[in-house]
Design a protein around this motif. Structure first.
Motif, PDB file in Angstrom:
ATOM      1  N   PHE A 242     -13.152  -5.292  23.524  1.00 28.27           N
ATOM      2  CA  PHE A 242     -13.349  -5.090  21.794  1.00 28.27           C
ATOM      3  C   PHE A 242     -13.826  -3.556  21.881  1.00 28.27           C
ATOM      4  N   LEU A 243     -13.143  -2.907  20.998  1.00 30.76           N
ATOM      5  CA  LEU A 243     -13.784  -1.366  20.762  1.00 30.76           C
ATOM      6  C   LEU A 243     -13.498  -1.049  19.313  1.00 30.76           C
ATOM      7  N   SER A 244     -14.518  -0.517  18.578  1.00 31.68           N
ATOM      8  CA  SER A 244     -14.654  -0.287  17.008  1.00 31.68           C
ATOM      9  C   SER A 244     -15.553   0.848  16.854  1.00 31.68           C
ATOM     10  N   ASP A 245     -15.558   1.108  15.495  1.00 31.99           N
ATOM     11  CA  ASP A 245     -16.477   2.286  15.211  1.00 31.99           C
ATOM     12  C   ASP A 245     -17.542   1.437  14.282  1.00 31.99           C
ATOM     13  N   PHE A 246     -17.663   0.282  14.342  1.00 31.11           N
ATOM     14  CA  PHE A 246     -18.619  -0.626  13.519  1.00 31.11           C
ATOM     15  C   PHE A 246     -20.183  -0.184  13.762  1.00 31.11           C
ATOM     16  N   GLY A 247     -20.375   0.567  14.960  1.00 33.44           N
ATOM     17  CA  GLY A 247     -21.930   0.570  15.368  1.00 33.44           C
ATOM     18  C   GLY A 247     -22.468  -0.714  15.521  1.00 33.44           C
ATOM     19  N   ASP A 248     -24.152  -0.569  15.650  1.00 34.64           N
ATOM     20  CA  ASP A 248     -24.614  -1.845  15.961  1.00 34.64           C
ATOM     21  C   ASP A 248     -25.695  -2.076  14.850  1.00 34.64           C
ATOM     22  N   ARG A 249     -25.690  -1.583  13.499  1.00 29.51           N
ATOM     23  CA  ARG A 249     -26.585  -1.758  12.507  1.00 29.51           C
ATOM     24  C   ARG A 249     -26.294  -2.678  11.855  1.00 29.51           C
ATOM     25  N   ASP A 250     -25.006  -2.846  11.489  1.00 28.12           N
ATOM     26  CA  ASP A 250     -24.450  -4.301  10.596  1.00 28.12           C
ATOM     27  C   ASP A 250     -23.951  -5.168  11.445  1.00 28.12           C
TER      28      ASP A 250
ATOM     29  N   VAL B 276     -10.047  -1.790  16.676  1.00 28.11           N
ATOM     30  CA  VAL B 276     -10.341  -1.537  15.214  1.00 28.11           C
ATOM     31  C   VAL B 276     -11.199  -0.612  14.831  1.00 28.11           C
ATOM     32  N   VAL B 277     -10.230   0.714  14.668  1.00 30.58           N
ATOM     33  CA  VAL B 277     -11.005   1.833  14.076  1.00 30.58           C
ATOM     34  C   VAL B 277      -9.767   1.904  12.948  1.00 30.58           C
ATOM     35  N   ASP B 278     -10.165   1.770  11.588  1.00 29.13           N
ATOM     36  CA  ASP B 278      -8.924   1.180  10.526  1.00 29.13           C
ATOM     37  C   ASP B 278      -9.198   1.851   9.308  1.00 29.13           C
ATOM     38  N   PRO B 279      -9.199   3.063   9.277  1.00 24.89           N
ATOM     39  CA  PRO B 279      -9.555   3.712   7.914  1.00 24.89           C
ATOM     40  C   PRO B 279      -8.397   3.383   6.986  1.00 24.89           C
ATOM     41  N   GLY B 280      -7.291   2.956   7.231  1.00 19.28           N
ATOM     42  CA  GLY B 280      -6.035   2.579   6.190  1.00 19.28           C
ATOM     43  C   GLY B 280      -6.350   1.191   5.982  1.00 19.28           C
TER      44      GLY B 280
END
Length: 267
Positions: free
Chosen positions: A14-22, A76-80
């Protein structure tokens, strides 16, 4: 997912740009656990800079070889999100890819071409037939990836599409010239190292330097070949030529960004 629908157990990343704050990463893992609580999910990173598809492309491309064949890679890196960009799943020799069709998988597929691809149109494998306009990771990609990792076949997930139609992120190719190789920066890591798109094969067994930002940068084997604070070029653990500063940050000092040009000079 019922017991009869749980088949073989594939590893997931699992890879994303979600960070760990939310809560986004945790919520997606909760959805995966609802599908199949026995699945093992390995986090590659959730610290991709927001909306940085190029960084996600690089990280996934350099991570997948270290996982078993048939691993399902959820990215999931999904600006669109919510637009007309396709949601896809792809089979390649090493496993499967699930995420948005925005070029995030083009690095992997440049090394190991797609065998088959589908657009995720089968609502039976979505969390809900009315997904959020802003969180396809939760409502489409997580449940689809979990189903695929649980043994559901690729063709069941949606409409088959031509792998040649998948979006490619163009970072440019490195090119040989008379006295070396011309390339560009394709990734900047946590330490500020500037990773080029020039593979190690171009410099192995040779004497070389890098020209960038108006500087001629000597090649070294390890970071400590130069004094603390000095600049160097070397082949990183990922197998690409990079520019670094011993115990420093090359990005902050040189101000070279993604796709900035550089040249390897062979001597």
């Amino acid at each position: 997912m019922s017991e009869e629908r749980i088949g073989q157990q594939r590893l997931m990343t699992f890879l994303s740009d979600f960070g760990d704050r939310d809560i986004y990463v945790g919520v997606m893992k909760g959805v995966i656990a609802q599908i199949n609580p026995r699945l093992r999910v390995i986090d590659l990173t959730h610290q991709i800079p927001p909306q940085d598809i190029a960084a996600a492309r690089f990280c996934l491309m350099n991570a997948y070889p270290y996982f078993p064949v048939e691993t399902v890679h959820l990215a999931v890196v999904d600006p669109g999100v919510g637009s007309k960009r396709r949601a896809i799943a792809v089979e390649f020799a090493q496993g499967f890819l699930v995420g948005p069709d925005n070029g995030i998988f083009s690095g992997v597929l440049s090394q190991s071409p797609a065998i088959a691809a589908v657009e995720l149109t089968n609502l039976n494998y979505w969390r809900t037939p009315q997904p959020s306009k802003t969180f396809h990771g939760r409502d489409i990609f997580a449940p689809v990836a979990a189903s695929l990792a649980s043994g559901v076949s690729l063709k069941q997930l949606g409409q088959e599409i031509d792998p040649a139609s998948l979006v490619k992120l163009d970072i440019g190719d490195c090119k040989q010239i008379s006295n070396g190789v011309v390339g560009c920066i394709q990734y900047i890591d946590h330490f500020g190292n500037l990773v080029s798109n020039i593979p190690a094969s171009y410099v192995q067994g040779k004497t070389w330097s890098v020209q960038a930002a108006g500087l001629s940068i000597p090649s070294c084997k390890i970071y400590s070949d130069v004094n603390v604070g000095e600049i160097l070029a070397l082949v990183g653990s990922h197998g690409w030529v990079e520019i670094a500063i011993n115990s420093g940050n090359a990005y902050s000092q040189l101000h070279l960004d993604w796709q900035a040009p550089l040249q390897v000079v062979l001597m």
